[in-house]
Design a protein around this motif. Structure first.
Motif: not given
Length: 237
Positions: A70-76, A97-98, A118-122
């Motif tokens: 589930e986490l992988k689907r949300a991150l993808d 982090n995962f 987590e995903m980081v946008v900067q």
């Protein structure tokens, strides 16, 4: 050989060895006099020009494999949307982090599993990052921060270094005169520069940003500090 000679030889040899050792030992250098150690610094404030958003998704389930999937689907899904807006230096996207860990029951034993991705946008495109935040639906904004870009730091490094050197020279001259010297000569000097790190913003702003789809990011640039430090020693003359 007479007995007296046998007694004197060891003492004579010891004296010769001591004399030779003393001759080989270099004389100790006289202590340094009139040497002054100094440190001076200067700083300049610069608007922080890089916005950093951390997106996160959390899941809970009975099986670790299911939670991880589930986490992988949300991150993808979040990465796919973010990469559409990605521009080097303006909007940069990376994973964070995962983590996956067990949840224990009050009486012991594993009651389930929890995970976080987590995903980081900067980047420097604040408006573009704000609009992107409204289009990410599988993850929520977990943190907002600002920092100085390397380019912004370099633009003022020359100015702040010059200020620090001027302060170092002024201190050296003033202190030398207070000690009764006419001036000074440089012995060794080290110059270093740096800036403060990321500055987190209140989460209230992050929540408002997440609710403003395709709207400019409601964040005002804060101030960052670029610092130069000059340290070393001078010989007062």
């Amino acid at each position: 050989m007479p007995a007296s000679t046998r007694v004197l030889l060891p003492g004579l040899l010891a004296a010769l060895v001591a004399t030779g050792a003393a001759a080989q030992t270099p004389p100790s250098a006289p202590p340094l006099q009139g040497v002054l150690n100094l440190t001076a610094s200067a700083s300049v404030e610069v608007p922080r020009d890089v916005l950093v958003l951390t997106f996160a998704a959390t899941r809970d389930g009975a099986e670790p494999a299911a939670v991880q999937a589930e986490l992988k689907r949300a991150l993808d899904a979040a990465l796919a949307e973010a990469r559409k807006a990605s521009q080097p230096g303006q909007i940069d996207v990376s994973t964070g982090n995962f983590t996956l860990f067990p949840r224990y029951a009050p009486k012991g034993g594993v009651a389930g599993w929890q995970g976080r991705a987590e995903m980081v946008v900067q980047g420097r495109d604040v408006d573009g990052i704000g609009r992107l935040a409204g289009r990410i639906t599988t993850m929520s904004v977990a943190g907002v921060a600002q920092r100085l870009s390397r380019e912004a730091q370099r633009r003022v490094e020359g100015e702040v270094v010059a200020q620090a050197i001027e302060r170092f020279r002024a201190q050296a001259g003033d202190i030398a005169r207070l000690f009764g010297y006419q001036g000074y000569a440089l012995r060794e000097v080290t110059v270093s520069t740096g800036s403060d790190g990321e500055r987190p913003l209140p989460m209230m702003r992050a929540e408002a940003m997440a609710a403003s789809a395709d709207a400019p990011l409601p964040v005002e640039p804060g101030k960052g500090t670029v610092t130069a430090t000059v340290s070393g020693s001078v010989q007062m003359k």
